[in-house]
Design a protein around this motif. Structure first.
Motif, PDB file in Angstrom:
ATOM      1  N   MET A  53      17.756 -11.844   1.269  1.00  0.00           N
ATOM      2  CA  MET A  53      16.879 -10.681   1.269  1.00  0.00           C
ATOM      3  C   MET A  53      17.624  -9.420   0.834  1.00  0.00           C
ATOM      4  SD  MET A  53      13.893 -11.833   1.962  1.00  0.00           S
ATOM      5  CE  MET A  53      14.408 -13.298   1.027  1.00  0.00           C
ATOM      6  N   VAL A  54      18.862  -9.278   1.283  1.00  0.00           N
ATOM      7  CA  VAL A  54      19.678  -8.137   0.869  1.00  0.00           C
ATOM      8  C   VAL A  54      19.865  -8.145  -0.651  1.00  0.00           C
ATOM      9  CG1 VAL A  54      22.008  -7.144   0.959  1.00  0.00           C
ATOM     10  CG2 VAL A  54      20.881  -7.883   3.071  1.00  0.00           C
ATOM     11  N   GLU A  55      20.159  -9.310  -1.190  1.00  0.00           N
ATOM     12  CA  GLU A  55      20.417  -9.423  -2.630  1.00  0.00           C
ATOM     13  C   GLU A  55      19.143  -9.197  -3.442  1.00  0.00           C
ATOM     14  OE1 GLU A  55      22.633  -9.875  -6.070  1.00  0.00           O
ATOM     15  OE2 GLU A  55      23.248  -9.545  -3.998  1.00  0.00           O
ATOM     16  N   ALA A  56      18.009  -9.723  -2.979  1.00  0.00           N
ATOM     17  CA  ALA A  56      16.739  -9.510  -3.680  1.00  0.00           C
ATOM     18  C   ALA A  56      16.385  -8.029  -3.697  1.00  0.00           C
ATOM     19  CB  ALA A  56      15.630 -10.312  -3.003  1.00  0.00           C
ATOM     20  N   HIS A  57      16.583  -7.361  -2.567  1.00  0.00           N
ATOM     21  CA  HIS A  57      16.280  -5.925  -2.487  1.00  0.00           C
ATOM     22  C   HIS A  57      17.228  -5.113  -3.363  1.00  0.00           C
ATOM     23  CE1 HIS A  57      16.551  -1.864  -0.603  1.00  0.00           C
ATOM     24  NE2 HIS A  57      15.242  -1.983  -0.648  1.00  0.00           N
ATOM     25  N   ARG A  58      18.497  -5.483  -3.369  1.00  0.00           N
ATOM     26  CA  ARG A  58      19.475  -4.776  -4.193  1.00  0.00           C
ATOM     27  C   ARG A  58      19.084  -4.799  -5.668  1.00  0.00           C
ATOM     28  NH1 ARG A  58      23.028  -5.698  -7.743  1.00  0.00           N
ATOM     29  NH2 ARG A  58      22.695  -7.954  -7.649  1.00  0.00           N
ATOM     30  N   LYS A  59      18.583  -5.911  -6.122  1.00  0.00           N
ATOM     31  CA  LYS A  59      18.290  -6.066  -7.548  1.00  0.00           C
ATOM     32  C   LYS A  59      16.912  -5.526  -7.941  1.00  0.00           C
ATOM     33  CE  LYS A  59      18.679  -9.449 -11.288  1.00  0.00           C
ATOM     34  NZ  LYS A  59      19.148 -10.813 -11.650  1.00  0.00           N
ATOM     35  N   TYR A  60      15.912  -5.700  -7.052  1.00  0.00           N
ATOM     36  CA  TYR A  60      14.549  -5.379  -7.464  1.00  0.00           C
ATOM     37  C   TYR A  60      13.801  -4.407  -6.539  1.00  0.00           C
ATOM     38  CZ  TYR A  60      14.925  -9.354 -10.680  1.00  0.00           C
ATOM     39  OH  TYR A  60      15.305 -10.221 -11.684  1.00  0.00           O
TER      40      TYR A  60
ATOM     41  N   LYS B 290       0.818  -1.209   0.000  1.00  0.00           N
ATOM     42  CA  LYS B 290       0.000   0.000   0.000  1.00  0.00           C
ATOM     43  C   LYS B 290       0.858   1.269   0.000  1.00  0.00           C
ATOM     44  CE  LYS B 290      -4.244  -1.753   2.132  1.00  0.00           C
ATOM     45  NZ  LYS B 290      -5.157  -1.657   3.306  1.00  0.00           N
ATOM     46  N   LYS B 291       2.071   1.172   0.559  1.00  0.00           N
ATOM     47  CA  LYS B 291       2.982   2.328   0.589  1.00  0.00           C
ATOM     48  C   LYS B 291       3.716   2.520  -0.737  1.00  0.00           C
ATOM     49  CE  LYS B 291       3.854   2.118   5.576  1.00  0.00           C
ATOM     50  NZ  LYS B 291       4.839   1.778   6.635  1.00  0.00           N
ATOM     51  N   GLY B 292       3.436   1.671  -1.708  1.00  0.00           N
ATOM     52  CA  GLY B 292       4.079   1.800  -3.006  1.00  0.00           C
ATOM     53  C   GLY B 292       5.208   0.830  -3.230  1.00  0.00           C
ATOM     54  N   GLY B 293       5.459  -0.044  -2.259  1.00  0.00           N
ATOM     55  CA  GLY B 293       6.471  -1.060  -2.443  1.00  0.00           C
ATOM     56  C   GLY B 293       6.032  -2.104  -3.453  1.00  0.00           C
ATOM     57  N   ASN B 294       6.997  -2.765  -4.064  1.00  0.00           N
ATOM     58  CA  ASN B 294       6.652  -3.826  -5.013  1.00  0.00           C
ATOM     59  C   ASN B 294       6.655  -5.187  -4.317  1.00  0.00           C
ATOM     60  OD1 ASN B 294       9.369  -4.604  -4.805  1.00  0.00           O
ATOM     61  ND2 ASN B 294       9.963  -3.557  -6.690  1.00  0.00           N
ATOM     62  N   ALA B 295       6.458  -6.245  -5.089  1.00  0.00           N
ATOM     63  CA  ALA B 295       6.344  -7.585  -4.507  1.00  0.00           C
ATOM     64  C   ALA B 295       7.618  -7.990  -3.771  1.00  0.00           C
ATOM     65  CB  ALA B 295       6.011  -8.602  -5.600  1.00  0.00           C
ATOM     66  N   VAL B 296       8.785  -7.597  -4.272  1.00  0.00           N
ATOM     67  CA  VAL B 296      10.043  -7.950  -3.601  1.00  0.00           C
ATOM     68  C   VAL B 296      10.196  -7.178  -2.296  1.00  0.00           C
ATOM     69  CG1 VAL B 296      12.560  -7.863  -3.789  1.00  0.00           C
ATOM     70  CG2 VAL B 296      11.194  -8.704  -5.705  1.00  0.00           C
ATOM     71  N   ASP B 297       9.839  -5.900  -2.289  1.00  0.00           N
ATOM     72  CA  ASP B 297       9.847  -5.145  -1.035  1.00  0.00           C
ATOM     73  C   ASP B 297       8.983  -5.834   0.010  1.00  0.00           C
ATOM     74  OD1 ASP B 297      11.458  -2.945  -1.899  1.00  0.00           O
ATOM     75  OD2 ASP B 297       9.721  -2.067  -2.893  1.00  0.00           O
ATOM     76  N   ALA B 298       7.785  -6.217  -0.394  1.00  0.00           N
ATOM     77  CA  ALA B 298       6.873  -6.882   0.531  1.00  0.00           C
ATOM     78  C   ALA B 298       7.440  -8.221   0.991  1.00  0.00           C
ATOM     79  CB  ALA B 298       5.513  -7.080  -0.129  1.00  0.00           C
ATOM     80  N   ALA B 299       8.110  -8.934   0.080  1.00  0.00           N
ATOM     81  CA  ALA B 299       8.701 -10.227   0.443  1.00  0.00           C
ATOM     82  C   ALA B 299       9.769 -10.059   1.518  1.00  0.00           C
ATOM     83  CB  ALA B 299       9.296 -10.897  -0.791  1.00  0.00           C
ATOM     84  N   VAL B 300      10.603  -9.044   1.382  1.00  0.00           N
ATOM     85  CA  VAL B 300      11.643  -8.791   2.376  1.00  0.00           C
ATOM     86  C   VAL B 300      11.002  -8.496   3.734  1.00  0.00           C
ATOM     87  CG1 VAL B 300      13.497  -7.218   3.069  1.00  0.00           C
ATOM     88  CG2 VAL B 300      13.332  -7.986   0.684  1.00  0.00           C
ATOM     89  N   ALA B 301      10.013  -7.632   3.742  1.00  0.00           N
ATOM     90  CA  ALA B 301       9.350  -7.273   4.993  1.00  0.00           C
ATOM     91  C   ALA B 301       8.659  -8.476   5.620  1.00  0.00           C
ATOM     92  CB  ALA B 301       8.352  -6.146   4.749  1.00  0.00           C
TER      93      ALA B 301
END
Length: 573
Positions: free
Chosen positions: A149-156, A62-73
């Motif tokens: 999680m660090v690597e997923a966030h770095r890329k996407y 809802k804050k504008g994050g994408n699916a990877v952002d949500a996955a990390v959280a």
């Protein structure tokens, strides 16, 4: 009510009238632009194993994050709210499909420590030492979840890293109300926690846990703060790494500072196959799940499952026979591709899969003893969690992570507040000797320093006609593969919606032991009798897997399936 001509000609009335018509036709109510009247959502969805973690993921979307952002959280939130499986002390796999159809997979599976060796769990007579690969400090592989999680966030990722970790810090520090299911799990494991963690009091209390109790984890919050502020170095270096190594020394474990520093997640090409008109995007080795899933789908594809019906005797017999052959192949050919030449192409050749099913006949069950791993030219000699997420742009993430057993090794890192995995049991301690899930292996999955142990995790994304169709996965040890397989069939062949597909009763067979496990009340007595008359040994169990999945309907809405076997929750907007 009557409407006069002046009202009809009024522009404000026309806008209101057209809005009402739009909402009626779209199945939406005013104020709920993304929701139709069937619990389906347009803008995004999170399905995971605990309600507080699902809410964290939805808030990020809802804050504008994408699916990877949500996955990390969600990953970090589950490390707080689902201690039996959510983790920062374990590892896992991610399958990613962008809204434009591009795919990739991330392997953040744990690794064998540098001091690991092929005979490390054997006594002087060459026999496997009971429980050494399960409930000791030597049971732990080098954790991969944080680096993944660090690597997923770095890329996407789109949002700031710190904003994705902060919700988990608040959950750990302020506490959350536990469910009846989690209270039961904590009470059941309390004795082992106390036995294996002298001087520590994590996840234990005076008396028993009850539904609604507040669980606070201050040391875990401090660990998350290090990760929030320093990223990868907040776990693999500095104070947290020191605590991990100190814990290893305390219990004669193997993980060193060098092991932590040298750990890195790996991006791998997705394994892609076809089932009828559907494209299957899944995880390559060191997951055994992707290859096994594609083999299973191809094995049953020529048969009229839709006509036979859900959990009918012919359907079940075909699926069991396919599963026996696929798990036999798994025992010989699958391992870490960085250490072993996994014959992926040969295992997925249609002619090979067809040849494997030729020994199946309808007169009697094929005894597992008569089934061996297949051969082809050119070959050289349970507790996990899953979450599925989609966002408004159509990006999809399927993530399965694990500590292996429920609560992993049951051993906490003192001062850091998180559990160590017991993933070393997923290696083959000795050729032909089963692990805790009854799976056997050999050279391909032997213990080596820096090697990733074979896994059954099967995060998967399905396309139809070039568009996103399904995001699916589950925990469940060796049953992961068959649960994902049956869930896909439930939708495609048996016309079940997503919730029905994940809730439907499941069954499982894995070559050895030679039996078919069925969920209680999952198959009628007449069908059971027919199977038994053909030589199938039937055993019952309370539950198999906890599938969390998302289906994209032909109308473009996201429809969730949250497994009722646990606290699994679906949320969307």
């Amino acid at each position: 009510m009557t409407i006069n001509r002046l009202e009809i000609n009024n522009p404000k009335f026309q806008i209101l009238f057209l809005s009402v018509i739009f909402f009626v036709l779209s199945g939406c109510a005013p104020g709920q632009l993304g929701l139709n009247n069937s619990g389906q959502y347009r803008n995004g969805m999170v399905v995971c194993a605990y309600p507080d973690a699902a809410q964290v993921g939805l808030d990020i979307l809802k804050k504008g994050g994408n699916a990877v952002d949500a996955a990390v959280a969600v990953q970090f939130a589950l490390a707080v709210t689902l201690p039996e499986a959510g983790n920062i002390g374990g590892g896992g796999f991610m399958v990613y499909r962008a809204g434009n159809g591009k795919t990739s997979t991330l392997d953040f599976r744990e690794k064998g420590p540098g001091a690991a060796n092929v005979n490390m769990y054997l006594d002087s007579a060459g026999n496997v030492i009971p429980n050494m690969s399960l409930y000791t400090h030597k049971a732990s592989g080098v954790p991969g979840s944080v680096d993944g999680m660090v690597e997923a966030h770095r890329k996407y990722g789109k949002l700031k890293w710190a904003d994705l970790i902060e919700p988990a810090i608040k959950l750990a520090r302020n506490g959350f109300k536990i469910t009846k299911h989690l209270a039961s799990d904590l009470n059941h494991t309390a004795g082992q926690f106390r036995k294996l963690n002298p001087g520590k009091n994590y996840l234990v209390k005076e008396g028993e846990w009850k539904e609604g109790d507040l669980l606070i984890q201050e040391d875990l919050a401090k660990t998350f703060e290090q990760i929030r502020d320093k990223g990868r170095d907040g776990f693999y270096d500095g104070p947290v790494a020191d605590l991990i190594v100190d814990e290893m020394k305390l219990g004669n474990g193997l993980i060193t500072k060098a092991d932590l520093k040298n750990y890195h997640a790996v991006w791998r090409d997705a394994l892609v196959g076809k089932y009828k008109d559907y494209k299957i995007i899944t995880m390559p080795p060191p997951s055994s799940g992707g290859i096994a899933l594609l083999q299973l789908l191809k094995s049953v594809e020529p048969y009229p499952l839709k006509r036979w019906g859900f959990n009918q005797d012919s359907t079940m017999r075909l699926i069991v026979e396919a599963e026996r052959r696929v798990y036999a192949d798994r025992s010989k050919y699958l391992g870490d591709p960085d250490f072993y030449n996994v014959p992926v192409d040969s295992l997925l050749q249609p002619a090979y899969i067809t040849s494997r099913m030729k020994s199946f006949n309808w007169d009697a069950a094929t005894p597992s003893a008569s089934i061996q791993p297949g051969s082809f030219v050119g070959y050289e000699s349970d507790q996990t969690t899953h979450y599925s997420i989609v966002d408004r742009e159509g990006n999809a993430v399927s993530v399965t992570t694990t500590l292996n057993d429920s609560f992993g090794s049951k051993i906490f890192v003192g001062g850091a507040g998180f559990l160590l995995n017991n993933e070393m049991d997923d290696f083959s301690s000795k050729p032909g000797v089963p692990n805790m899930y009854g799976l056997v292996g050999g050279k391909a999955n032997s213990i080596q320093p820096g090697k990733r142990m074979l896994s059954s995790m099967t995060p998967t994304i399905v396309e139809k006609d070039g568009r996103l169709f399904m995001v699916v996965g589950t925990p469940g040890g060796s049953t992961i593969i068959t649960s994902v397989f049956q869930t896909i069939l439930n939708v495609i062949e048996f016309n079940q919606n997503m919730q029905q597909a994940v809730a439907s009763k499941r069954f499982h067979s894995q070559w050895l032991p030679d039996e078919v496990t069925i969920e209680k009340d999952g198959v009628d007595s007449t069908t059971v009798g027919k199977l038994q008359s053909k030589g199938y040994k039937i055993v019952t169990t309370k539950s198999i897997g906890r599938v969390d999945a998302i289906l994209k309907t032909k109308w473009g809405y996201y429809e969730g399936g949250a497994d009722p076997r646990g606290d699994d929750t679906k949320m969307g907007f």
